[in-house]
Design a protein around this motif. Sequence first.
Motif, PDB file in Angstrom:
ATOM      1  N   ALA A 189       0.811  -1.218   0.000  1.00 20.97           N
ATOM      2  CA  ALA A 189       0.000   0.000   0.000  1.00 20.97           C
ATOM      3  C   ALA A 189       0.845   1.269   0.000  1.00 20.97           C
ATOM      4  O   ALA A 189       0.303   2.375  -0.038  1.00 20.97           O
ATOM      5  CB  ALA A 189      -0.916   0.000   1.229  1.00 20.97           C
ATOM      6  N   GLY A 190       2.166   1.122   0.068  1.00 19.64           N
ATOM      7  CA  GLY A 190       3.030   2.307   0.077  1.00 19.64           C
ATOM      8  C   GLY A 190       3.198   2.929   1.453  1.00 19.64           C
ATOM      9  O   GLY A 190       3.623   4.073   1.565  1.00 19.64           O
ATOM     10  N   GLN A 191       2.861   2.186   2.503  1.00 14.37           N
ATOM     11  CA  GLN A 191       3.101   2.677   3.871  1.00 14.37           C
ATOM     12  C   GLN A 191       4.506   2.258   4.305  1.00 14.37           C
ATOM     13  O   GLN A 191       4.696   1.620   5.327  1.00 14.37           O
ATOM     14  CB  GLN A 191       2.029   2.123   4.823  1.00 14.37           C
ATOM     15  CG  GLN A 191       0.635   2.661   4.523  1.00 14.37           C
ATOM     16  CD  GLN A 191      -0.465   1.970   5.330  1.00 14.37           C
ATOM     17  OE1 GLN A 191      -0.374   0.788   5.638  1.00 14.37           O
ATOM     18  NE2 GLN A 191      -1.506   2.712   5.657  1.00 14.37           N
TER      19      GLN A 191
ATOM     20  N   ALA B   2       1.151   6.422   0.053  1.00 19.81           N
ATOM     21  CA  ALA B   2      -0.073   5.647   0.164  1.00 19.81           C
ATOM     22  C   ALA B   2      -1.246   6.432  -0.407  1.00 19.81           C
ATOM     23  O   ALA B   2      -1.247   7.657  -0.397  1.00 19.81           O
ATOM     24  CB  ALA B   2      -0.346   5.305   1.617  1.00 19.81           C
ATOM     25  N   GLU B 184      -3.326   2.762  10.207  1.00 17.43           N
ATOM     26  CA  GLU B 184      -2.761   2.317   8.922  1.00 17.43           C
ATOM     27  C   GLU B 184      -3.708   1.358   8.201  1.00 17.43           C
ATOM     28  O   GLU B 184      -3.876   1.442   6.983  1.00 17.43           O
ATOM     29  CB  GLU B 184      -1.415   1.627   9.155  1.00 17.43           C
ATOM     30  CG  GLU B 184      -0.288   2.585   9.503  1.00 17.43           C
ATOM     31  CD  GLU B 184       0.977   1.871   9.960  1.00 17.43           C
ATOM     32  OE1 GLU B 184       1.990   2.549  10.169  1.00 17.43           O
ATOM     33  OE2 GLU B 184       0.953   0.626  10.128  1.00 17.43           O
ATOM     34  N   ALA B 185      -4.301   0.440   8.945  1.00 19.42           N
ATOM     35  CA  ALA B 185      -5.194  -0.550   8.310  1.00 19.42           C
ATOM     36  C   ALA B 185      -6.407   0.148   7.696  1.00 19.42           C
ATOM     37  O   ALA B 185      -6.835  -0.193   6.586  1.00 19.42           O
ATOM     38  CB  ALA B 185      -5.635  -1.597   9.337  1.00 19.42           C
ATOM     39  N   ARG B 187      -6.564   3.380   6.767  1.00 19.46           N
ATOM     40  CA  ARG B 187      -6.100   4.226   5.664  1.00 19.46           C
ATOM     41  C   ARG B 187      -5.846   3.435   4.387  1.00 19.46           C
ATOM     42  O   ARG B 187      -6.078   3.918   3.289  1.00 19.46           O
ATOM     43  CB  ARG B 187      -4.811   4.952   6.064  1.00 19.46           C
ATOM     44  CG  ARG B 187      -5.044   6.160   6.955  1.00 19.46           C
ATOM     45  CD  ARG B 187      -3.713   6.807   7.275  1.00 19.46           C
ATOM     46  NE  ARG B 187      -3.872   8.049   8.035  1.00 19.46           N
ATOM     47  CZ  ARG B 187      -2.848   8.745   8.520  1.00 19.46           C
ATOM     48  NH1 ARG B 187      -1.594   8.325   8.312  1.00 19.46           N
ATOM     49  NH2 ARG B 187      -3.049   9.845   9.192  1.00 19.46           N
ATOM     50  N   ARG B 188      -5.358   2.205   4.511  1.00 19.97           N
ATOM     51  CA  ARG B 188      -5.092   1.461   3.272  1.00 19.97           C
ATOM     52  C   ARG B 188      -6.320   0.688   2.821  1.00 19.97           C
ATOM     53  O   ARG B 188      -6.257  -0.065   1.838  1.00 19.97           O
ATOM     54  CB  ARG B 188      -3.868   0.565   3.414  1.00 19.97           C
ATOM     55  CG  ARG B 188      -3.970  -0.556   4.396  1.00 19.97           C
ATOM     56  CD  ARG B 188      -2.714  -1.457   4.406  1.00 19.97           C
ATOM     57  NE  ARG B 188      -2.909  -2.465   5.430  1.00 19.97           N
ATOM     58  CZ  ARG B 188      -2.269  -2.500   6.604  1.00 19.97           C
ATOM     59  NH1 ARG B 188      -1.350  -1.607   6.876  1.00 19.97           N
ATOM     60  NH2 ARG B 188      -2.535  -3.428   7.478  1.00 19.97           N
ATOM     61  N   ASP B 190      -8.163  -1.680   4.388  1.00 18.01           N
ATOM     62  CA  ASP B 190      -8.373  -3.068   4.799  1.00 18.01           C
ATOM     63  C   ASP B 190      -9.737  -3.245   5.450  1.00 18.01           C
ATOM     64  O   ASP B 190     -10.365  -4.293   5.317  1.00 18.01           O
ATOM     65  CB  ASP B 190      -7.296  -3.501   5.819  1.00 18.01           C
ATOM     66  CG  ASP B 190      -5.975  -3.833   5.145  1.00 18.01           C
ATOM     67  OD1 ASP B 190      -5.877  -3.668   3.916  1.00 18.01           O
ATOM     68  OD2 ASP B 190      -5.050  -4.272   5.852  1.00 18.01           O
TER      69      ASP B 190
END
Lengths: 401, 421
Positions: A189-191, B2, B184-185, B187-188, B190
């Motif tokens: 995801a680019g993180q 991201a 993070e989860a 934001r992406r 999931d």
Amino acid sequence: MAREVWITGYGLLSPLGETPEAWFAALADPARWRAGVDAAACAPFPIHPIGAYALEKQVPKPGDQRAMGPLMQYGAYAAGLALEMAGIKGNAALLQETHLVAASGGGERDWDLDRQILAKLEGANDGGALLNQQLADGLRPTLFLAQLPNLFAGNISIIHGVSGSSRTFMGEEAAGIDALRVAFRRCAAGQGDIFLVGAAYNAARPDLHQQYHAGGILLAGGWQPLWHRPEPGVCLGSAGAFVVLESKERAMARGARPRARLLAVESERTARKPGAAAQIAEGSFARILPQTKPGALAVLSGASGRGGITHEEREFLAAVAGDTGLPVRGTAAAFGHAMECAPLQNVVLAAAALERGTLFAPLEPDEPVEAEFEGALRQMLVTSWGHAKGEGMVLLEAIDG
Amino acid sequence: MARDAGKPIAVTGIGMITSLGVGVAENWRRLTAGDSGIHRITRFPIDGLRTTIAGSVDFMHDEPITIPSHSYVMADRAAAEALAMAGMAGQDFPGELVLAAPPIEHDWGTRRALSARLDCGENSPYSPGRRVHPPTPDLVPYYEDFLNGTLAERLAEKYRVCGSPITLTTACASGATTIQLGVEAIRRGDAPAALAVATDGSISEETLIRFSLLSALSAKNEEPTKASRPFSKNRDGFVMAEGAAALVLEDPEHAKARGAAILGYVRGVGEAADTFHRTRSHPNGQAIIRSMQGAIEDAGLQAADVGYINAHGTGTPENDKMEHFGIVNVFGADGAKKVAVSSNKSMVGHCLTAAGTVEAAFTILTLRDGILPPTINYEIPDPAIQLDVVPNQARRQKVAFALSNSFGFGGQNVSLVFAAA
């Protein structure tokens, strides 16, 4: 659009050595890998220990060596191997953008101290005061730091200079597979661009044997073939395993050589009623199936050897193999079961096997799922069926495949 | 970068337990009143101990306490409160559980009981001279309860979360790391939500003595409520404490679509690992500076936008000195004097694994109510630390953005930026 994720480095310190040549040479010869079993060290529980190795090659400072017990030493060593292969070791700029995700339990206790304290407490009148005094006199500060799981990653940061970030997952096999899953998804995801993911396990630990034996899961007495063990069927193995994951773009920009492509990492949870883990596996496999190449795929199983659940995995794999002719290798037969490290160990073995393009011989030739495979190996499926929890699947692919 | 880097994530539920009490309302009332939860230890004999005080949580249950059972009870209560506040109780939770929990080993009560009853072989230090014997089924809890994955497993089952629950430790930064992983989860993409829980019920003879041996703990035992003195000249270490907190993190669109009340936002996350020493920051402070700067940049802000810092503020000579140094570097000499900085640990002690989440929850309440909690026991300022520490009394002050710092032994540093709803 998700980014492609490459494995650009791997390292595995194991009972069968620390190089692909050593692993595959031992795996080709049952007498050699069977010789890795030590029945005496932790009798009556057989284990697969790590033999002598040159820790100073990856951990040169005596102070760093002393700050860790065997668990953390195995991890720091394997992390060094992986960074070295990826061409990151010693490169401060790259290390500052490298994110560390580790899976670890706590480090070793002072067993002699435990033994002494238990003996003194037996029949003592004022147990509390005595315990305080014994602990205050006997515990060593450096040992406490060597017991904290986050210092597993902390030591790797200190020794190798990995400073992007540091996260330590706990919780047996699930911690290993989830460390890989989270790093894979962040990378895709680019993180973050570069991830160092790994784990270690020390099988020679009486404190853990006590805990696992209370649960009735440890194999006692002689070693037995993996797929048909009784419920107390886990034979523990020591290991340290790390991989460097990197976005294709980042790896190409710095001219890093890819070792394998990571296509999928699945992990799930179930309450583990009979058949539940197989149902999870069916779902994971169905999601992965469209990416697979029939006839060029083999399976490295994370089966622990614990009877019931290992039999359930064997039946699942037999059913899948019936449809597709999948050859399976239960690596815990030869390496022992490395708990948090088991999924990572198999991912390293898979990447190395894909580089060679061949699969090693069956470890249990009489078991039908361990079929011979003579073809060109292009993909590997790694399963995680934790001894109590931790269902997962990983799909890797050869880079020119 | 991201797809959704920097996207604000909503907080729609909070749950909390500390030595100040059970529940968000009671904790916030007592924290803003400047109350201390630190007291004499009664859980085990304190004979011969250098430190005899803690912020232990002694009011949750009566049965003999083990580290996993105590940690579970607190985590369960905090999660239940957060989910109820978010209006999500009793339903499938649309996201993962990320749990920060203390590393689990048998405590001495358990070790003694198990060693007396289980034969692991003649050479085992836990059953010397006794031949191995198959375990009886009643010993299985000694195995299950002490697996590191069991707490998360039980919470995941009870609260019907998705996927494989994560259990993590980054020492004193653990709570903040759970929030970071959840953010993070989401934001992406999931999942539209995540349940971040942190718990620590690990005060025992051995843990206390271990930290004591590192010279990390305050030994001001005479007046327990006065022992935790962050940023004071006479600070002499942190006070171990227990507690749990939970945050329901949610994609703002998801929260709005279901009509949930948004309590605040996580705007930015930053982290950096130190490579210098196992218990000390590098003297150049680079890792904590990168951690704070990373969070502020991820939030799309400048340091000057931040009106309040919920400090890591442990009260150890080393931490407070380095945290001040980092703040001066990030905010500038003048900016560092303007921004309000207070330490919840002056009142609740150091909840270790749970500290980052407890303090994140307090930070959201700070932004929501426009009340800055104080740093209590601030009687003798450290002249080397020129900060507005909100001394001794809470202050009414509306703040738009706040930074929460968590720095761990072993060099794991996490900073979070929160915004008012």
